[in-house]
Design an enzyme around this catalytic site. Structure first.
Site, short mmCIF file in Angstrom:
data_model
loop_
_atom_site.label_atom_id
_atom_site.label_comp_id
_atom_site.label_asym_id
_atom_site.label_seq_id
_atom_site.Cartn_x
_atom_site.Cartn_y
_atom_site.Cartn_z
N HIS A 1 -13.30 -27.76 67.15
CA HIS A 1 -14.15 -27.42 66.00
C HIS A 1 -15.43 -28.23 66.05
O HIS A 1 -15.54 -29.26 65.40
CB HIS A 1 -13.40 -27.73 64.70
CG HIS A 1 -13.97 -27.04 63.51
ND1 HIS A 1 -14.92 -27.60 62.70
CD2 HIS A 1 -13.71 -25.83 62.97
CE1 HIS A 1 -15.21 -26.78 61.71
NE2 HIS A 1 -14.48 -25.70 61.85
N ILE B 1 -18.22 -30.40 64.16
CA ILE B 1 -18.40 -30.41 62.70
C ILE B 1 -17.03 -30.62 62.08
O ILE B 1 -16.06 -29.95 62.44
CB ILE B 1 -19.01 -29.08 62.21
CG1 ILE B 1 -20.41 -28.89 62.79
CG2 ILE B 1 -19.04 -29.04 60.68
CD1 ILE B 1 -21.02 -27.53 62.46
N GLY C 1 -14.51 -28.05 56.67
CA GLY C 1 -14.57 -28.10 55.21
C GLY C 1 -13.20 -28.22 54.56
O GLY C 1 -13.04 -28.91 53.56
N VAL C 2 -12.21 -27.55 55.15
CA VAL C 2 -10.87 -27.64 54.56
C VAL C 2 -10.32 -29.06 54.65
O VAL C 2 -9.54 -29.47 53.79
CB VAL C 2 -9.88 -26.63 55.19
CG1 VAL C 2 -10.30 -25.21 54.89
CG2 VAL C 2 -9.73 -26.85 56.68
N GLU D 1 -9.10 -31.58 51.77
CA GLU D 1 -7.84 -32.30 51.88
C GLU D 1 -8.04 -33.79 51.63
O GLU D 1 -7.23 -34.43 50.97
CB GLU D 1 -7.21 -32.07 53.25
CG GLU D 1 -5.97 -32.90 53.53
CD GLU D 1 -4.78 -32.61 52.59
OE1 GLU D 1 -3.95 -33.54 52.40
OE2 GLU D 1 -4.67 -31.49 52.08
#
Length: 150
Positions: free
Chosen positions: A54, A60, A63-64, A68
């Site tokens: 990723h 990067i 976002g998840v 979290e």
């Protein structure tokens, strides 16, 4: 190496949260006030396994995983707020509202995560959350956690 009575180091974080590498996303709590707020940090490093995919050539932080990390910070605040809890008690992610991503988080960044307690009803806790890098907001969201006995 504790500078404040309200600083929480990694050993205590690991005692509060069940998460472990590579999914423990809080490195230190800088300050907290039970029942009110908590400020934590997540150091984002290139050697995290997520960066192999990723994204290759443009790492990067997902976002998840920012969300979290916010959820883990709310769990710590929850545990530090409740004076009596059982050994099998957890705070489980229950909802995400109004999530907004403003800037990408990259290896080398230090996220400062701020969570504020909004309300509690029937063991559901609601928090306003913000993540910043270098003082700039990278993500905001309202999170709900459910206090559960497993």
């Amino acid at each position: 190496m504790t500078n404040s009575l309200n600083t929480i180091e990694i050993q205590e974080i690991m005692a509060l949260l069940p998460h472990r590498y590579p999914f423990l996303l809080i490195d230190r709590v800088l300050d907290y006030t039970p029942g009110e707020s908590l400020t934590a940090i997540k150091n984002v490093t290139i050697n995290e396994p997520i960066f192999t995919g990723h994204f290759p050539g443009m790492p990067i932080f997902p976002g998840v995983l920012i969300l979290e990390a916010m959820a883990q910070a709310t769990g710590i605040l929850g545990f530090k707020t409740v004076t009596e809890r059982s050994e099998n008690e957890l705070y489980l992610f229950a909802a995400i509202d109004e999530a907004r991503f403003k800037k990408p988080v990259m290896p080398g960044d230090q996220m400062v995560i701020e969570v504020k307690f909004l309300k509690e009803r029937r063991n559901l806790w609601k928090f306003a959350c913000e993540a910043k890098v270098d003082g700039q907001i990278v993500c905001t969201a309202e999170l709900m956690c459910a206090r559960r006995e497993l």
